[in-house]
Design an enzyme around this catalytic site. Structure first.
Site, PDB file in Angstrom:
ATOM      1  N   HIS A  13       9.635  15.600   4.191  1.00  0.00           N
ATOM      2  CA  HIS A  13      10.880  15.459   4.949  1.00  0.00           C
ATOM      3  C   HIS A  13      11.901  16.541   4.594  1.00  0.00           C
ATOM      4  O   HIS A  13      12.873  16.733   5.309  1.00  0.00           O
ATOM      5  CB  HIS A  13      11.476  14.055   4.779  1.00  0.00           C
ATOM      6  CG  HIS A  13      12.139  13.789   3.464  1.00  0.00           C
ATOM      7  ND1 HIS A  13      11.550  13.041   2.469  1.00  0.00           N
ATOM      8  CD2 HIS A  13      13.343  14.147   2.969  1.00  0.00           C
ATOM      9  CE1 HIS A  13      12.360  12.950   1.439  1.00  0.00           C
ATOM     10  NE2 HIS A  13      13.462  13.619   1.710  1.00  0.00           N
ATOM     11  N   ASP A  57       4.484  11.900   2.388  1.00  0.00           N
ATOM     12  CA  ASP A  57       5.739  12.651   2.305  1.00  0.00           C
ATOM     13  C   ASP A  57       5.653  13.795   1.289  1.00  0.00           C
ATOM     14  O   ASP A  57       6.569  14.018   0.504  1.00  0.00           O
ATOM     15  CB  ASP A  57       6.905  11.725   1.952  1.00  0.00           C
ATOM     16  CG  ASP A  57       8.263  12.380   2.231  1.00  0.00           C
ATOM     17  OD1 ASP A  57       8.323  13.290   3.085  1.00  0.00           O
ATOM     18  OD2 ASP A  57       9.254  12.003   1.578  1.00  0.00           O
ATOM     19  N   GLY A  99      19.294  15.550  -2.176  1.00  0.00           N
ATOM     20  CA  GLY A  99      18.999  16.896  -2.653  1.00  0.00           C
ATOM     21  C   GLY A  99      17.994  16.905  -3.786  1.00  0.00           C
ATOM     22  O   GLY A  99      17.368  17.919  -4.072  1.00  0.00           O
ATOM     23  N   ASN A 100      17.824  15.749  -4.447  1.00  0.00           N
ATOM     24  CA  ASN A 100      16.796  15.636  -5.480  1.00  0.00           C
ATOM     25  C   ASN A 100      15.401  15.473  -4.880  1.00  0.00           C
ATOM     26  O   ASN A 100      14.396  15.575  -5.593  1.00  0.00           O
ATOM     27  CB  ASN A 100      17.052  14.442  -6.398  1.00  0.00           C
ATOM     28  CG  ASN A 100      17.984  14.751  -7.543  1.00  0.00           C
ATOM     29  OD1 ASN A 100      19.127  14.340  -7.543  1.00  0.00           O
ATOM     30  ND2 ASN A 100      17.488  15.498  -8.526  1.00  0.00           N
ATOM     31  N   SER A 101      15.323  15.182  -3.587  1.00  0.00           N
ATOM     32  CA  SER A 101      14.020  14.949  -2.953  1.00  0.00           C
ATOM     33  C   SER A 101      13.092  16.142  -3.145  1.00  0.00           C
ATOM     34  O   SER A 101      13.472  17.288  -2.914  1.00  0.00           O
ATOM     35  CB  SER A 101      14.202  14.702  -1.456  1.00  0.00           C
ATOM     36  OG  SER A 101      14.685  13.413  -1.215  1.00  0.00           O
ATOM     37  N   GLY A 144     -11.009   1.421  10.249  1.00  0.00           N
ATOM     38  CA  GLY A 144     -10.793   0.920  11.601  1.00  0.00           C
ATOM     39  C   GLY A 144     -10.645  -0.579  11.701  1.00  0.00           C
ATOM     40  O   GLY A 144     -11.286  -1.220  12.534  1.00  0.00           O
ATOM     41  N   VAL A 145      -9.795  -1.157  10.823  1.00  0.00           N
ATOM     42  CA  VAL A 145      -9.513  -2.588  10.893  1.00  0.00           C
ATOM     43  C   VAL A 145      -8.019  -2.819  10.722  1.00  0.00           C
ATOM     44  O   VAL A 145      -7.323  -2.020  10.112  1.00  0.00           O
ATOM     45  CB  VAL A 145     -10.251  -3.388   9.792  1.00  0.00           C
ATOM     46  CG1 VAL A 145     -11.739  -3.409  10.020  1.00  0.00           C
ATOM     47  CG2 VAL A 145      -9.925  -2.841   8.403  1.00  0.00           C
ATOM     48  N   GLN A 146      -7.562  -3.921  11.283  1.00  0.00           N
ATOM     49  CA  GLN A 146      -6.236  -4.425  10.967  1.00  0.00           C
ATOM     50  C   GLN A 146      -6.414  -5.510   9.918  1.00  0.00           C
ATOM     51  O   GLN A 146      -7.293  -6.356  10.046  1.00  0.00           O
ATOM     52  CB  GLN A 146      -5.548  -4.961  12.216  1.00  0.00           C
ATOM     53  CG  GLN A 146      -5.300  -3.904  13.276  1.00  0.00           C
ATOM     54  CD  GLN A 146      -4.686  -4.482  14.539  1.00  0.00           C
ATOM     55  OE1 GLN A 146      -3.972  -5.476  14.483  1.00  0.00           O
ATOM     56  NE2 GLN A 146      -4.966  -3.856  15.675  1.00  0.00           N
ATOM     57  N   ILE A 147      -5.576  -5.466   8.879  1.00  0.00           N
ATOM     58  CA  ILE A 147      -5.788  -6.356   7.741  1.00  0.00           C
ATOM     59  C   ILE A 147      -4.494  -7.059   7.355  1.00  0.00           C
ATOM     60  O   ILE A 147      -3.396  -6.613   7.681  1.00  0.00           O
ATOM     61  CB  ILE A 147      -6.339  -5.579   6.515  1.00  0.00           C
ATOM     62  CG1 ILE A 147      -5.464  -4.344   6.217  1.00  0.00           C
ATOM     63  CG2 ILE A 147      -7.785  -5.201   6.717  1.00  0.00           C
ATOM     64  CD1 ILE A 147      -5.920  -3.540   5.021  1.00  0.00           C
TER      65      ILE A 147
END
Length: 508
Positions: free
Chosen positions: A144, A174, A247-249, A305-308
């Site tokens: 980001h 990220d 700013g530390n990111s 490929g699953v919803q859990i």
């Protein structure tokens, strides 16, 4: 006869005798006479070496490897550019991004008093932090921080500036990797440590570029591990209380050995200032992601490929598991590695290649660690037994292209509704004959407490598909006969999303 109280020596003996008699009397009144003193458990003690403690030695070694990352980006013409043209890297986040709630600050983005609005094309400047991981100029920072950037500048702690190019980014964790090309220059760099060896309470030192102020150092402790902040499927953050600010990111969090145990990525702050809650990407995660970015410029992850969903105590009881661990499959997507291998809705995934899965996020991380095309052994709990299924993983990039199940929905009015006695829910068959629609839920019932809602469709109970109330009642009765204290309901909402809810069996 003289009163013994008038003689000090006799008075002391007299008092001692009374006290001794009182103690003995108390023991006799309790029915116990013992001359053995009571034995107490030893208190907790910690042997801490005495030393002249400080962070200066660590800071002096690592600071040259920590840099400021300045990012310029082309921005569209606007009627209002606040902060005198200074843009925070957090401004790159979409409005609906989960991390927004950690970064948004009231009043930012407005034109400061006394300043005219900026109009026309311009370049915004954002700043973050980063650190060298090699002497030839590779720099780690946050995705980001560099997102939507057009040019990148690395600013050393002594003020020296270098141009950098973007090697690759990974939005899901990220992380981003930059490269400085500076022939004949060897940069001071740091290495990733073992965050798994770091414990809650251990010291950490954060070095970075808060508010564009350059190399700043703060210290604190690891206050928690395994934090899920809703940023993505692989959330496993270290929580630290070192003063980390905007700013530390992208900057490092060091252990006292000078190795990076985390990459600072987010703060929790209702006001925008530090309140002692910051989150860092663990070194074990960052190390693997950065290695992939360095080699390929991208990150390849395996895809199941699953919803859990989470296995609760009630769900574990309903399916016959001894522990509330694993991840329950709420829906295998169509034409995915899982569906092709035979993984079914209602399966509880308990292990991957023999390694125990404690929950949904651990399963996601384990699968992501495999490369596409890898064959893994998935252990599932189904029909009161453990089974293994070999699955050849796909590429996670296929996720957006994968077909999803078009769930049946009932848009008509309820027909012949009937009450499920003792459970506080009213049911009616769905129009297409697949499932039973919940038309009403008693707000004081256990069903309401467990999350049943009007409009939900009961697809199955204990793995058995249902088409009417009789099917539901029969499945509950069968579970009761098998000694279950709860029945497992597969519910589907109006958006086609499945979930499992364990409902305690009401005894008649």
């Amino acid at each position: 006869m003289r009163n013994s109280a008038s003689n000090p020596k006799k008075r002391n003996k007299f008092i001692a005798g009374i006290l001794a008699a009182g103690v003995a009397g108390a023991a006799l009144s309790a029915g116990v006479v013992s001359n053995t003193p009571a034995v107490l458990a030893a208190p907790v003690t910690v042997d801490t070496p005495q030393q002249n403690f400080g962070f200066a030695d660590v800071v002096s070694k690592v600071s040259p490897a920590v840099v400021s990352v300045r990012v310029t980006q082309d921005v569209k013409p606007t009627a209002d550019m606040g902060r005198g043209g200074f843009a925070s890297p957090f401004d790159n986040l979409p409005e609906d991004h989960p991390l927004r709630r950690f970064f948004d600050i009231p009043g930012q983005g407005q034109t400061p008093p006394g300043m005219a609005p900026h109009r026309g094309n311009r370049q915004a400047i954002g700043q973050g932090s980063g650190f060298f991981i090699s002497d030839d100029g590779y720099v780690v920072t946050n995705n980001h921080v560099v997102e939507n950037g057009s040019t990148f500048t690395i600013v050393m702690d002594d003020g020296t500036e270098y141009d950098a190019k973007l090697i690759g980014t990974d939005e899901r964790t990220d992380l981003a990797l930059l490269k400085v090309d500076a022939p004949n220059t060897k940069f001071t760099y740091v290495e990733f440590g073992d965050d798994n060896a770091a414990r809650v309470g251990d010291w950490v030192v954060a070095v970075g570029n808060p508010f564009g102020l350059g190399g700043s150092v703060t210290a604190g402790i690891i206050s928690a591990r395994g934090r899920d902040i809703g940023a993505g499927p692989y959330d496993d953050f270290l929580q630290i209380d070192a003063a980390v600010n905007r700013g530390n990111s992208g900057g490092p969090a060091f252990g006292l050995d000078g190795k990076v145990i985390g990459v600072n990525t987010a703060i929790f702050s209702p006001s925008g200032g530090n309140v002692g809650i910051a989150f860092a990407i663990p070194a074990s995660v960052a190390k693997d992601v950065v290695a992939s970015l360095r080699q390929d410029g991208t990150v390849e992850r395996g895809w199941l490929g699953v919803q859990i969903g989470q296995v609760t105590e009630d769900i574990a009881e309903a399916v016959g598991l001894s522990e509330a661990e694993g991840a329950i499959v709420t829906m295998p997507d169509n034409e995915t590695p899982a569906s092709k291998a035979g993984i079914q809705t209602g399966d509880v995934i308990t292990a991957v290649d023999g390694e125990t899965v404690t929950g949904p996020r651990e399963l996601a991380r384990k699968i992501a660690n495999y490369r596409p095309g890898s064959t893994v052994e998935i252990t599932v709990w189904r029909d009161n037994a453990s089974k293994t299924v070999d699955v050849t993983l796909g590429d996670l990039s296929q996720l957006d292209e994968a077909a999803s199940i078009d769930a049946p929905r009932s848009n008509g009015s309820p027909v012949n509704p009937s009450s499920l006695s003792g459970y506080g829910i009213t049911l009616t068959p769905s129009e297409d004959g697949k499932g039973v629609v919940v038309t009403d839920v008693d707000p004081d019932s256990s069903a309401a407490e467990k999350g049943f809602q009007a409009g939900d469709t009961i697809v199955a109970v204990n793995g058995s598909e249902v088409a009417d109330q009789q099917d539901v009642s029969a499945a509950i009765e069968n579970a009761s006969k098998n000694g279950r204290r709860a029945a497992l309901f597969q519910l589907r909402n109006g958006d086609g999303q499945n979930r499992f809810v364990a409902l305690p069996i009401e005894k008649s």
